[in-house]
Scaffold this motif. Sequence first.
Motif, PDB file in Angstrom:
ATOM      1  N   PRO A  60      14.835  19.546 -78.620  1.00 35.77           N
ATOM      2  CA  PRO A  60      15.835  20.485 -78.094  1.00 35.77           C
ATOM      3  C   PRO A  60      15.666  21.893 -78.654  1.00 35.77           C
ATOM      4  CG  PRO A  60      16.893  18.448 -78.765  1.00 35.77           C
ATOM      5  CD  PRO A  60      15.466  18.369 -79.218  1.00 35.77           C
ATOM      6  N   TRP A  61      15.237  22.002 -79.897  1.00 39.00           N
ATOM      7  CA  TRP A  61      15.001  23.322 -80.492  1.00 39.00           C
ATOM      8  C   TRP A  61      13.813  24.008 -79.839  1.00 39.00           C
ATOM      9  CZ3 TRP A  61      18.588  25.559 -83.274  1.00 39.00           C
ATOM     10  CH2 TRP A  61      19.526  24.757 -83.901  1.00 39.00           C
ATOM     11  N   ILE A  62      12.749  23.242 -79.618  1.00 41.66           N
ATOM     12  CA  ILE A  62      11.552  23.791 -78.977  1.00 41.66           C
ATOM     13  C   ILE A  62      11.894  24.261 -77.565  1.00 41.66           C
ATOM     14  CG2 ILE A  62       9.265  23.197 -78.070  1.00 41.66           C
ATOM     15  CD1 ILE A  62       9.059  21.230 -80.537  1.00 41.66           C
ATOM     16  N   ALA A  63      12.563  23.396 -76.814  1.00 42.41           N
ATOM     17  CA  ALA A  63      12.913  23.737 -75.430  1.00 42.41           C
ATOM     18  C   ALA A  63      13.910  24.891 -75.384  1.00 42.41           C
ATOM     19  CB  ALA A  63      13.494  22.513 -74.725  1.00 42.41           C
ATOM     20  N   ILE A  68      15.088  31.969 -75.098  1.00 39.92           N
ATOM     21  CA  ILE A  68      14.635  33.179 -75.803  1.00 39.92           C
ATOM     22  C   ILE A  68      13.249  33.625 -75.351  1.00 39.92           C
ATOM     23  CG2 ILE A  68      14.124  34.205 -78.060  1.00 39.92           C
ATOM     24  CD1 ILE A  68      16.195  32.208 -79.249  1.00 39.92           C
ATOM     25  N   LEU A  69      12.250  32.781 -75.512  1.00 41.79           N
ATOM     26  CA  LEU A  69      10.874  33.234 -75.352  1.00 41.79           C
ATOM     27  C   LEU A  69      10.496  33.619 -73.926  1.00 41.79           C
ATOM     28  CD1 LEU A  69       9.151  30.838 -77.889  1.00 41.79           C
ATOM     29  CD2 LEU A  69       9.553  33.295 -78.130  1.00 41.79           C
ATOM     30  N   VAL A  70      10.911  32.846 -72.939  1.00 36.08           N
ATOM     31  CA  VAL A  70      10.568  33.200 -71.552  1.00 36.08           C
ATOM     32  C   VAL A  70      11.260  34.503 -71.146  1.00 36.08           C
ATOM     33  CG1 VAL A  70      10.798  32.511 -69.128  1.00 36.08           C
ATOM     34  CG2 VAL A  70       9.907  30.884 -70.810  1.00 36.08           C
ATOM     35  N   VAL A 107      10.577  33.893 -83.265  1.00 36.80           N
ATOM     36  CA  VAL A 107      10.911  32.663 -82.551  1.00 36.80           C
ATOM     37  C   VAL A 107       9.643  31.947 -82.083  1.00 36.80           C
ATOM     38  CG1 VAL A 107      12.153  31.691 -80.569  1.00 36.80           C
ATOM     39  CG2 VAL A 107      13.188  33.524 -81.905  1.00 36.80           C
ATOM     40  N   GLY A 108       8.639  32.703 -81.671  1.00 35.81           N
ATOM     41  CA  GLY A 108       7.359  32.092 -81.298  1.00 35.81           C
ATOM     42  C   GLY A 108       6.728  31.378 -82.480  1.00 35.81           C
TER      43      GLY A 108
END
Length: 147
Positions: free
Chosen positions: A81-84, A90-92, A121-122
């Motif tokens: 869930p953290w990765i997603a 954030i990243l997209v 974050v990346g």
Amino acid sequence: MIKIIHRIAGALALLTIATFWLTTVVSELFASEATVIIVKTTIPWGFLLLIPALAAAGGSGFALANGRRAGLVGEKVRRMPWIAGNGILILVPVALFLGSKARAEEFDAVFYAVQALEVIVGGANITLLSLNMRDGLKMKGRLRRFA
């Protein structure tokens, strides 16, 4: 077959994110503004590879887990869930925003503040994905477990 899909998709996702991160850092620190523009406007096109790879890795991982939530499988499931969330929330959006700012050649304080967020974050996502890969290798006996 699902094990092979999981391995390839997971490695491809990690490699893609690491490539985004590394090209961002190197271009910002050592390259020209033109190179930064190319990097920032190209990264969103990489989503065409990254998003299916992440979906395949996640879906195949849940299938392989077969409902188990203990031990290393549980650790991997708890990280997902953290990765997603980092990626989707954030990243997209940040990559799309930075691509737009770079295309307009608007390298202002907002650009660099958002760029810093993306790098942090990346890096966190690279760490989480690397931990998942490490735990997967441990589960398959390809990496020794230390007490």
